[in-house]
Scaffold this motif. Structure first.
Motif, short mmCIF file in Angstrom:
data_model
loop_
_atom_site.label_atom_id
_atom_site.label_comp_id
_atom_site.label_asym_id
_atom_site.label_seq_id
_atom_site.Cartn_x
_atom_site.Cartn_y
_atom_site.Cartn_z
N PRO A 1 0.97 -1.32 -0.11
CA PRO A 1 -0.16 0.15 0.06
C PRO A 1 1.01 1.20 -0.02
O PRO A 1 0.36 2.11 -0.59
CB PRO A 1 -1.08 -0.03 1.25
CG PRO A 1 -0.87 -1.70 1.45
CD PRO A 1 0.49 -2.14 1.09
N SER A 2 1.95 1.27 0.82
CA SER A 2 2.77 2.46 0.79
C SER A 2 3.55 2.61 -0.60
O SER A 2 3.43 3.81 -1.06
CB SER A 2 3.95 2.17 1.82
OG SER A 2 3.51 1.82 2.91
N LEU A 3 3.87 1.47 -1.23
CA LEU A 3 4.41 1.69 -2.73
C LEU A 3 3.25 2.24 -3.73
O LEU A 3 3.70 3.07 -4.45
CB LEU A 3 5.09 0.52 -2.93
CG LEU A 3 6.29 -0.09 -2.51
CD1 LEU A 3 6.94 -1.37 -2.88
CD2 LEU A 3 7.60 1.16 -2.22
N GLN A 4 2.26 1.58 -3.48
CA GLN A 4 1.23 2.04 -4.38
C GLN A 4 0.88 3.65 -4.05
O GLN A 4 0.56 4.49 -5.11
CB GLN A 4 -0.12 1.33 -4.40
CG GLN A 4 0.16 -0.04 -4.55
CD GLN A 4 -1.27 -0.99 -4.47
OE1 GLN A 4 -2.22 -0.33 -4.25
NE2 GLN A 4 -1.03 -2.19 -4.55
N LEU A 5 0.76 4.09 -2.88
CA LEU A 5 0.48 5.45 -2.63
C LEU A 5 1.70 6.36 -3.08
O LEU A 5 1.35 7.47 -3.46
CB LEU A 5 0.23 5.59 -1.23
CG LEU A 5 -0.04 7.02 -0.57
CD1 LEU A 5 -1.30 7.63 -1.07
CD2 LEU A 5 -0.12 7.25 0.89
N ALA A 6 2.92 5.96 -3.04
CA ALA A 6 4.10 6.59 -3.24
C ALA A 6 3.98 6.58 -4.92
O ALA A 6 4.19 7.98 -5.52
CB ALA A 6 5.26 6.16 -2.77
N ALA A 7 3.55 5.72 -5.60
CA ALA A 7 3.45 5.81 -6.95
C ALA A 7 2.55 6.74 -7.45
O ALA A 7 2.60 7.56 -8.38
CB ALA A 7 3.19 4.46 -7.79
N ALA A 8 1.39 7.01 -6.64
CA ALA A 8 0.34 7.84 -7.05
C ALA A 8 0.79 9.55 -6.87
O ALA A 8 0.54 10.28 -7.81
CB ALA A 8 -1.05 7.59 -6.19
N VAL A 9 1.57 9.66 -5.76
CA VAL A 9 2.18 10.82 -5.58
C VAL A 9 3.13 10.95 -6.51
O VAL A 9 3.14 12.24 -7.14
CB VAL A 9 2.82 10.81 -3.99
CG1 VAL A 9 3.56 12.24 -3.82
CG2 VAL A 9 1.63 10.90 -3.08
N LEU A 10 4.08 10.23 -6.93
CA LEU A 10 5.07 10.53 -8.02
C LEU A 10 4.40 11.06 -9.40
O LEU A 10 4.86 11.70 -10.03
CB LEU A 10 6.12 9.48 -7.98
CG LEU A 10 7.14 9.02 -6.81
CD1 LEU A 10 7.73 7.91 -7.12
CD2 LEU A 10 8.08 10.43 -6.85
N ALA A 11 3.10 10.00 -9.61
CA ALA A 11 2.56 10.59 -10.72
C ALA A 11 2.23 12.07 -10.90
O ALA A 11 1.95 12.59 -12.13
CB ALA A 11 1.33 9.86 -10.95
N GLN A 12 1.93 12.75 -9.79
CA GLN A 12 1.57 14.08 -9.76
C GLN A 12 2.57 14.94 -10.14
O GLN A 12 2.40 16.34 -9.92
CB GLN A 12 0.84 14.46 -8.41
CG GLN A 12 -0.75 13.58 -8.19
CD GLN A 12 -1.58 13.91 -9.40
OE1 GLN A 12 -1.74 15.09 -9.76
NE2 GLN A 12 -2.10 12.73 -9.96
N THR A 13 3.91 14.51 -9.83
CA THR A 13 5.23 15.43 -9.99
C THR A 13 5.60 15.25 -11.45
O THR A 13 6.47 15.59 -11.72
CB THR A 13 6.23 14.88 -9.18
OG1 THR A 13 6.47 13.46 -9.61
CG2 THR A 13 5.68 14.84 -7.80
N LYS A 14 4.53 14.73 -12.35
CA LYS A 14 5.07 14.75 -13.69
C LYS A 14 6.14 13.74 -14.36
O LYS A 14 6.65 13.92 -15.34
CB LYS A 14 5.16 16.00 -14.36
CG LYS A 14 4.26 17.23 -14.03
CD LYS A 14 2.69 16.84 -14.36
CE LYS A 14 1.74 17.88 -13.96
NZ LYS A 14 0.36 17.41 -14.46
N LEU A 15 6.45 12.75 -13.33
CA LEU A 15 7.56 11.79 -13.86
C LEU A 15 6.72 10.85 -14.78
O LEU A 15 5.69 10.57 -14.91
CB LEU A 15 8.03 11.22 -12.39
CG LEU A 15 8.84 11.92 -11.74
CD1 LEU A 15 9.27 11.20 -10.32
CD2 LEU A 15 10.14 12.47 -12.16
N PRO A 16 7.80 10.48 -15.71
CA PRO A 16 7.26 9.46 -16.81
C PRO A 16 6.95 8.20 -16.01
O PRO A 16 7.36 7.96 -15.02
CB PRO A 16 8.22 9.33 -17.64
CG PRO A 16 9.37 10.32 -17.40
CD PRO A 16 9.02 11.01 -16.18
N THR A 17 5.86 7.59 -16.38
CA THR A 17 5.36 6.34 -15.87
C THR A 17 6.59 5.24 -15.81
O THR A 17 6.55 4.45 -14.75
CB THR A 17 4.29 5.38 -16.76
OG1 THR A 17 3.40 6.60 -16.88
CG2 THR A 17 3.82 4.36 -16.18
N SER A 18 7.58 5.13 -16.89
CA SER A 18 8.67 4.40 -16.76
C SER A 18 9.58 4.50 -15.59
O SER A 18 9.93 3.63 -14.94
CB SER A 18 9.38 4.17 -17.93
OG SER A 18 9.85 5.45 -18.21
#
Length: 529
Positions: free
Chosen positions: A452-469
Motif C-alpha cells: 500500500p505504501s508503494l502504491q500510494l508513493a507511485a500515485a504521488v510521484l505521478a502528480q510530479t509529472k514523472l514518466p510512468t517508466s
C-alpha cells in the motif's frame, strides 16, 4: 462432493422419477413405458439455466450452489441411461412392453450397451483420436481441427443411431470421448462461440414446436400441472437435502432451483414420440410445462434469496459452523478474518469458482457475508474445534487476515500444530511480527504496509509529472532494496521470512565448512514481494 453427487443426486433422480411415474400411471392411467419416460424426464433439471443463474448471482460457491451443482452433475449422467432405455421400452421394440419382465430386460440390455459404449470410448479415445488430432495439430490448421471435431460428433451420433440408440446419446458420448484426449481444452475453445448459438437454436426449435392454441385451450390443466411439478418436486428435493444434512434454508433454495424441468426432457419426450411411447398432444403439453418452468428459474432463485433474508435467524448460534455443511469440501481455502482484506480474497475466489470458507468473530461481518450467500461462519480461527468443523484437515491453504497480531499468531500456531498439511499465508504488522509468525509455522508472510505504501508513493510521484517508466523503476528499486535489507535481517535471525515467492537461501558458512560434501547445500525459503 461425492456424497452429494452419488448420494443426494442419485436419490433425487430415483425418488422423483418414482413419484412422478407412479402418479402418471395410477392417477392419470398412462401406460407403463409412458409413465417411466415422464417420470425420468421431469426428474431432470436444466443444467444450462440453473448454472447460469447461480453464476450471475454469485452463488456458485455457496452451500446451496454446491449441492445444486452436485445434483445436476448426476442428472447429466442419468441422461445416458434414459436415452438408452427409451428405444428398449418402446412398443415397437421386440423387448417393449408394460410388464416388469420387459422393463427388467430393457434395463439389462441398457446396462450391456452402456458397458460396450464405455469400452468404445476408452478404445477410441486412446487408439484413434489421439493420433488423428496430433497429426491435425502438427499441420496447425484451425479449420481442419474444428471440422474434425464436428466429424467426430456427427459420426458418433450416426453410429449410436445405427445401433438403435438415440443420436443425442451419441453426441453425449462424443463429448466424453473428446474429453479423454489432451486436446480437450482446444476443442472446448473452438466450440465455445457456437455453444450459446446452438443452445439458443435448440430452444427456438422447441418453442416453434409448441402450439399457442394448445396453451390457451388447456391453460387450467397446464397451470395445475406446472404448479404440481414445482411445488411437489421442490418439496421432495428440499426434504432429501435435509436428510443429507443441508440446513433448512439452503435445502429450500436447492429445491426451488431444481424444481423446474430441464432441456433433456425435450430430448427424451421427443424421442419417446418417435418411438411411439407418447402421443404428440401429450408431448406438446409436457413441452409447455417444462418450458414455462424453466423460464421461472430466475424468479424461483430470487424467491429463495428472499426467504433466506426473511427467515434466517442472525443470532450467533445460526452463524456457527456445522460440520455437515462443510463435509463436501476438498482442497478448499480457509479465510481467517472476514474484514476488508478477507472480503477481497473471498470475492476473488468466488469469481474463479474456488471453494472456500471464512471465519470471523464479529457477527455483523458474518451476517454480511451470509447475506451475499457466502460460506462465512462465526468462530475463533485459533480454535482447533472450529477449524475441524470447517474441514481444515481437507483444506489446502489458509489466508489469515485477522485484525490483531496476537490473533494472527495464535491462528498460525493452531494450524501448524493440528493441521500441518495446510499452507498458511498471513499478513504481518511489521518485520518483527513477521519473524514471529514464521517461527510459529507460517508458510509465507505478507507485510500489510509495504505494497500500500508503494502504491500510494507511485500515485504521488505521478502528480510530479514523472514518466510512468521512471516511476515504475523507482518503485521497483525501492522494493528490491527493501528485500535485500530484509534478507540480511532474516539471515541474522536464522529465519527465512517469506512474502510469497520461493527462493533458495544458503546455509551459514559455519555449517557449510562442517559439511563433508563439496557441493554447496541450500535450504528452501521464501522471498518478499
Amino acid at each position: 462432493m461425492k456424497k452429494y453427487v452419488f448420494g443426494l443426486g442419485s436419490t433425487q433422480v430415483f425418488m422423483t422419477a418414482a413419484v412422478v411415474g407412479l402418479a402418471a400411471h395410477f392417477i392419470f392411467q398412462l401406460p407403463g413405458p409412458a409413465a417411466i419416460v415422464i417420470g425420468n424426464g421431469l426428474a431432470l433439471s436444466s443444467t444450462a439455466v440453473v448454472l447460469q443463474v447461480l453464476q450471475e448471482r454469485g452463488e456458485s460457491t455457496s452451500r446451496h450452489g454446491r449441492a445444486t451443482f452436485s445434483v445436476l452433475l448426476f442428472q447429466d449422467l442419468a441422461v445416458v441411461v434414459l436415452l438408452i432405455l427409451i428405444p428398449l421400452i418402446s412398443p415397437n421394440s421386440s423387448k417393449g412392453g408394460v410388464g416388469f419382465q420387459a422393463i427388467a430386460e430393457a434395463l439389462g440390455m441398457a446396462a450391456v450397451k452402456a458397458i460396450v459404449a464405455i469400452t468404445a470410448i476408452i478404445a477410441g479415445g486412446r487408439l484413434l483420436l489421439r493420433p488423428i488430432y496430433k497429426q491435425i495439430a502438427e499441420n496447425q490448421n484451425a479449420e481442419i481441427f474444428s471440422a474434425n471435431t464436428l466429424l467426430v460428433i456427427l459420426g458418433t451420433s450416426l453410429l449410436t443411431a445405427r445401433a438403435g440408440l438415440s443420436m443425442a446419446l451419441g453426441a453425449f458420448l462424443a463429448g466424453l470421448l473428446l474429453a479423454e484426449t489432451e486436446f480437450s481444452l482446444q476443442v472446448e475453445s473452438d466450440i465455445a462461440p457456437y455453444r450459446g448459438l446452438l443452445l439458443g437454436l435448440f430452444f427456438m426449435t422447441v418453442g416453434m414446436s409448441i402450439d399457442p392454441k394448445l396453451l390457451l385451450s388447456n391453460f387450467p390443466v397446464i397451470l395445475w400441472t406446472l404448479s404440481l411439478l414445482i411445488v411437489g418436486k421442490g418439496i421432495l428435493v428440499a426434504l432429501l437435502c435435509r436428510i443429507f444434512g443441508i440446513s433448512t434454508i439452503a435445502a429450500i433454495r436447492v429445491g426451488l432451483l431444481l424444481a423446474p424441468g430441464g432441456e433433456f426432457a425435450f430430448v427424451a419426450f421427443g424421442d419417446a414420440v418417435n418411438q411411439g411411447i407418447l402421443s404428440s398432444q401429450l408431448s406438446s403439453l409436457l413441452f409447455l410445462v417444462v418450458g414455462i418452468s424453466m423460464a421461472l428459474t430466475p424468479w424461483l432463485a430470487a424467491g429463495g434469496q428472499l426467504l433466506a433474508s426473511r427467515f434466517e435467524q442472525l443470532d450467533v448460534r445460526s452463524l456457527l459452523p456445522v460440520e455437515s455443511e462443510t463435509d463436501d469440501l476438498q482442497d478448499h481455502i480457509i479465510i481467517c478474518g472476514f474484514g476488508r482484506v478477507g472480503q477481497i480474497i473471498a470475492q476473488l475466489l468466488s469469481e474463479r469458482l474456488i471453494p472456500f470458507v471464512a471465519l470471523d468473530v464479529r457477527s455483523d461481518r458474518v451476517a454480511f457475508g451470509r447475506a451475499l450467500d457466502l460460506p462465512v461462519y462465526f468462530g475463533d480461527a485459533g480454535s482447533r474445534e472450529v477449524l475441524h468443523k470447517v474441514g481444515a484437515e481437507r483444506a489446502c491453504a489458509a489466508a489469515i487476515t485477522l485484525d490483531t497480531p496476537g490473533a494472527n499468531y495464535r491462528t498460525v500456531w493452531a494450524l501448524s500444530k493440528y493441521f500441518p498439511n495446510v499452507k498458511t499465508f498471513v499478513r504481518a504488522h511489521d518485520v518483527d511480527h513477521g519473524i514471529n509468525l514464521e517461527k510459529a509455522g507460517a508458510t509465507a508472510v505478507v507485510p500489510e504496509t509495504l505494497e500500500p505504501s508503494l502504491q500510494l508513493a507511485a500515485a504521488v510521484l505521478a502528480q510530479t509529472k514523472l514518466p510512468t517508466s521512471e516511476i515504475a523503476t523507482t518503485i521497483n528499486e525501492f522494493r528490491t532494496r527493501h528485500l535485500s535489507e530484509l534478507t540480511e535481517l532474516c539471515q541474522e535471525s536464522g529465519g527465512s521470512l517469506g512474502y510469497g515467492f520461493s527462493r533458495l537461501m544458503s546455509k551459514p558458512k559455519s555449517q557449510l565448512h562442517s559439511s563433508d560434501s563439496e557441493d554447496e547445500e541450500f535450504v528452501e525459503g521464501t522471498l518478499a514481494i
